[in-house]
Design a protein around this motif. Structure first.
Motif, PDB file in Angstrom:
ATOM      1  N   LEU A 140       0.839  -1.197   0.000  1.00 10.44           N
ATOM      2  CA  LEU A 140       0.000   0.000   0.000  1.00 10.44           C
ATOM      3  C   LEU A 140       0.875   1.248   0.000  1.00 10.44           C
ATOM      4  CD1 LEU A 140      -3.131   0.432   0.153  1.00 10.44           C
ATOM      5  CD2 LEU A 140      -2.790   0.937   2.575  1.00 10.44           C
ATOM      6  N   GLY A 141       1.944   1.175   0.761  1.00  8.82           N
ATOM      7  CA  GLY A 141       2.876   2.305   0.842  1.00  8.82           C
ATOM      8  C   GLY A 141       3.497   2.597  -0.496  1.00  8.82           C
ATOM      9  N   ILE A 142       3.881   1.551  -1.204  1.00  6.64           N
ATOM     10  CA  ILE A 142       4.494   1.742  -2.539  1.00  6.64           C
ATOM     11  C   ILE A 142       3.470   2.343  -3.499  1.00  6.64           C
ATOM     12  CG2 ILE A 142       5.380   0.483  -4.559  1.00  6.64           C
ATOM     13  CD1 ILE A 142       6.736  -1.426  -2.528  1.00  6.64           C
ATOM     14  N   ALA A 143       2.229   1.840  -3.396  1.00  9.24           N
ATOM     15  CA  ALA A 143       1.187   2.295  -4.326  1.00  9.24           C
ATOM     16  C   ALA A 143       0.769   3.723  -4.047  1.00  9.24           C
ATOM     17  CB  ALA A 143      -0.019   1.360  -4.226  1.00  9.24           C
ATOM     18  N   THR A 144       0.691   4.117  -2.799  1.00  8.81           N
ATOM     19  CA  THR A 144       0.138   5.435  -2.468  1.00  8.81           C
ATOM     20  C   THR A 144       1.202   6.448  -2.053  1.00  8.81           C
ATOM     21  OG1 THR A 144      -0.149   4.827  -0.147  1.00  8.81           O
ATOM     22  CG2 THR A 144      -1.987   4.356  -1.642  1.00  8.81           C
ATOM     23  N   GLY A 145       2.371   5.954  -1.704  1.00  6.98           N
ATOM     24  CA  GLY A 145       3.417   6.865  -1.221  1.00  6.98           C
ATOM     25  C   GLY A 145       3.271   7.177   0.250  1.00  6.98           C
ATOM     26  N   VAL A 146       2.270   6.618   0.918  1.00  8.59           N
ATOM     27  CA  VAL A 146       2.062   6.862   2.360  1.00  8.59           C
ATOM     28  C   VAL A 146       2.179   5.535   3.100  1.00  8.59           C
ATOM     29  CG1 VAL A 146       0.486   7.746   4.120  1.00  8.59           C
ATOM     30  CG2 VAL A 146       0.482   8.731   1.814  1.00  8.59           C
ATOM     31  N   LEU A 147       3.147   5.475   4.003  1.00  9.50           N
ATOM     32  CA  LEU A 147       3.351   4.219   4.731  1.00  9.50           C
ATOM     33  C   LEU A 147       2.554   4.247   6.048  1.00  9.50           C
ATOM     34  CD1 LEU A 147       4.898   1.626   4.245  1.00  9.50           C
ATOM     35  CD2 LEU A 147       6.774   2.550   5.618  1.00  9.50           C
ATOM     36  N   MET A 148       1.496   3.454   6.094  1.00 12.45           N
ATOM     37  CA  MET A 148       0.651   3.381   7.307  1.00 12.45           C
ATOM     38  C   MET A 148       0.532   1.910   7.713  1.00 12.45           C
ATOM     39  SD  MET A 148      -0.957   6.416   8.091  1.00 12.45           S
ATOM     40  CE  MET A 148      -2.669   6.153   8.490  1.00 12.45           C
ATOM     41  N   PRO A 149       0.540   1.620   9.020  1.00 11.10           N
ATOM     42  CA  PRO A 149       0.487   0.209   9.458  1.00 11.10           C
ATOM     43  C   PRO A 149      -0.932  -0.365   9.430  1.00 11.10           C
ATOM     44  CG  PRO A 149       0.645   1.633  11.371  1.00 11.10           C
ATOM     45  CD  PRO A 149       0.669   2.533  10.160  1.00 11.10           C
ATOM     46  N   ILE A 150      -1.621  -0.177   8.341  1.00  6.81           N
ATOM     47  CA  ILE A 150      -3.015  -0.623   8.258  1.00  6.81           C
ATOM     48  C   ILE A 150      -3.100  -2.152   8.338  1.00  6.81           C
ATOM     49  CG2 ILE A 150      -5.054  -0.729   6.744  1.00  6.81           C
ATOM     50  CD1 ILE A 150      -4.233   2.105   5.797  1.00  6.81           C
ATOM     51  N   GLY A 151      -2.213  -2.816   7.607  1.00  9.10           N
ATOM     52  CA  GLY A 151      -2.217  -4.285   7.612  1.00  9.10           C
ATOM     53  C   GLY A 151      -1.974  -4.833   9.000  1.00  9.10           C
ATOM     54  N   GLU A 152      -1.046  -4.225   9.733  1.00 12.69           N
ATOM     55  CA  GLU A 152      -0.737  -4.685  11.084  1.00 12.69           C
ATOM     56  C   GLU A 152      -1.927  -4.463  12.025  1.00 12.69           C
ATOM     57  OE1 GLU A 152       1.146  -2.949   9.130  1.00 12.69           O
ATOM     58  OE2 GLU A 152       3.281  -3.364   9.367  1.00 12.69           O
TER      59      GLU A 152
END
Lengths: 199, 388
Positions: B160-172
């Motif tokens: 998701l981070g690569i796709a959007t440029g925003v790294l958020m721990p949503i998966g975790e």
């Protein structure tokens, strides 16, 4: 950590802006709020910013590090106040009452120490409650033991007296057995030297 | 660190479930005498726990009194039946309500449990719940669930981070939420199997929900509420739901509860250890809870001298409107009881001294020292006697 933040922190450390943890206590009569105490050389005041339990105006000193020995001074606690800084209301710290009896003060200290160490994490027990004088003021002194679930036991002595409905509290604690025994007479002398400053 | 590791590995007992009333009681997942031999992760968990257990054995807060340990140990064995030899009991001095079972059979009971259960059956219900966690391999299952969830979650977040440029721990975060739900399901399982285990050995399965009702009532009486964990961090089901499900299960499976009877064995254990147990409770300075416990103990039949004395201590500590006068009355009742607590006389001695009634103060201080010749505050009392 970002590069600008790292550079800023490095600058802070180099410029001495990071709060110093310890300051040498000058031997002799030391004033802590409304209380004076006679101190010999070798004690270091811990920056209050590093002592979460200390209320404003109090002091914590150590010779060899906080885990090994410490003096705690809380110069004045008014009725309705806790002995130590209450992190949140849900912590339910006990509150001081000016007409507490000697054994109730000892129980108040036990409960207060239990709170700062964590309910269930420590067993605080007082013993040998006896009368003492702090200048002209009558007071009490008693032994204290703190048994922890996963840390060395701490033992020491607590002095307390009430003037004008304000409690003054001085305690010595040392890791048992080595430090608590080595420094016991030092700790007792410091506790016994406490005096309220005339206002 | 060690504690944190244990916290992650242990299945914290007392709490559980919700759900509808389709009662499928799970079976034991392992045989008696089970040892992990194949799975590397399971063997690793056991090794970590063995280290922790060695520290717990030496803990100064561990209760070593043989009588108290034997009473609980015998109960564990009775409920565990064939699994008896798989468990090691550690009674730990802590005034709160909890018990836990580690994956390697290390069972920890906090002493606050003893002041909160009303009978051997209720204590057995907690023990049965813990045993169920062990025989269902809950710790291992949860460990694997978290490990797998976090791996997938991290990969998702990274993508998701690569796709959007925003790294958020949503998966975790999704993984944690899923693990918490899994934990609540495990608690439900342990509740039902635990109740069955105690019923199998002729103990009362209705005790399982009575505990929760009492805890709910205690919580309602608390003057200072504890901070409850947020919805996102809840590892256990709501106690109200839990009690309801357990009641439905016990009633549907075993019929109505037996007639209430005084549990003399439990009462003797409670009374023999009451002074230090309640000293620990008093130190929590949680007045509403202490008051509630004292009321329950009085109703249970704990010797009245003990209950009155601690009521006096609690009232003096709380010192609200009318409390100090009520404390004095409680001390008087404690002193007049068939087996009075020595300290009740001391506290009355101080009260009379405050009144200026020197004669009665002396009388009560004298009674205190006669009843407690080893009292460590003797110097204080003698000082007051000489002052008069």
């Amino acid at each position: 950590m970002s590069r600008p933040l790292a550079a800023f922190l490095l600058l802070m450390v180099m410029s001495g802006c990071v709060p110093q943890a310890f300051t040498l206590v000058t031997p002799g009569a030391v004033t802590v709020g409304s209380v004076t105490i006679q101190v010999e050389a070798g004690w270091n005041e811990v920056n209050p910013a590093y002592v979460a339990y200390l209320r404003k105006g109090g002091a914590t000193w150590t010779r060899d590090g906080l885990l090994l020995n410490r003096i705690i001074v809380v110069p004045s606690t008014a009725a309705g106040e806790p002995l130590f800084k209450e992190p949140k209301a849900s912590a339910a710290y006990p509150k001081f009452r000016a007409d507490m009896l000697p054994h109730e003060v000892a129980a108040f200290v036990e409960s207060s120490l239990t709170k700062i160490a964590g309910e269930g994490e420590v067993l605080a027990t007082s013993s040998n409650l006896r009368p003492a004088r702090y200048g002209d003021a009558p007071g009490i002194v008693f032994d204290i033991s703190l048994s922890f679930a996963d840390a060395p036991e701490q033992r020491g002595v607590v002095g307390a007296f009430v003037i004008d409905d304000q409690l003054s509290f001085v305690a010595y604690l040392g890791a048992h057995p080595y430090y608590s025994e080595r420094d016991r007479s030092r700790g007792e002398a410091i506790v016994a030297s406490a005096r309220r400053i005339a206002t | 660190m060690r504690l944190m590791t244990f916290g992650m590995l242990a299945v914290v007992a007392v709490a559980a479930l919700a759900g509808d009333a389709a009662f499928e009681v799970p079976e034991h997942a392992i045989p008696p005498g089970y040892k992990p031999e194949v799975a590397r992760d399971e063997r690793g968990i056991w090794r970590e726990l063995e280290d922790f257990e060695k520290e717990l054995e030496r803990s100064p807060l561990r209760i070593t009194d043989p009588a108290l340990n034997d009473y609980i140990d015998d109960l564990v064995c009775r409920v565990a039946q064939g699994y008896c030899g798989d468990f090691r009991l550690y009674v730990v001095r802590n005034p709160h309500f909890n018990a836990s079972m580690a994956a390697n059979g290390m069972m920890v009971i906090w002493t606050g449990l003893l002041t909160r259960v009303a009978s051997t059956d209720e204590l057995a219900a907690v023990v049965g719940h813990e045993i169920a966690h062990y025989t269902r391999l809950h710790t291992l299952a949860r460990f694997r669930k978290i490990r797998k969830g976090m791996t997938v979650g991290t990969i998702f977040s990274f993508g998701l981070g690569i796709a959007t440029g925003v790294l958020m721990p949503i998966g975790e975060m999704v993984a944690i939420a899923s693990a918490l739900k899994f934990s609540r399901e495990q608690e439900s399982e342990a509740d039902l199997l635990g109740a069955k285990l105690i019923a199998d050995v002729d103990l009362d399965p209705h005790a399982a929900y009575r505990i929760w009702r009492n805890l709910i009532e205690e919580d309602q009486r608390a003057e200072v509420k504890r901070e409850e964990p947020g919805l996102f961090t809840q590892t256990h089901p709501d106690p109200v739901d839990r009690a309801e499900v357990l009641e439905q299960f016990a009633s549907a499976t075993y019929g109505p509860p037996p007639e209430a009877a005084r549990d003399e064995v439990f009462l003797a254990v409670l009374a023999n250890n009451y002074k230090w147990l309640m000293d620990d409770q008093i130190r929590t300075a949680r007045y509403g809870r202490t008051e509630y416990l004292l009321e329950r103990h009085a109703a249970l039949g704990v010797p009245e001298g003990l209950v009155h004395y601690f009521r006096g201590v609690m009232l003096a500590q709380r010192a609200g409107a009318g409390d100090l006068a009520a404390a004095r009355t409680a001390y008087e009742q404690a002193a007049a009881a068939p087996e009075p607590v020595a300290e009740a006389f001391r506290n009355l001695g101080y009260a009379f001294m405050k009144d200026g009634d020197v004669e009665r103060a002396r009388e009560h201080f004298g009674e205190y020292l006669a009843r407690a010749p080893g009292a460590t505050d003797k110097a204080m009392i003698e000082f007051y006697l000489q002052e008069q």
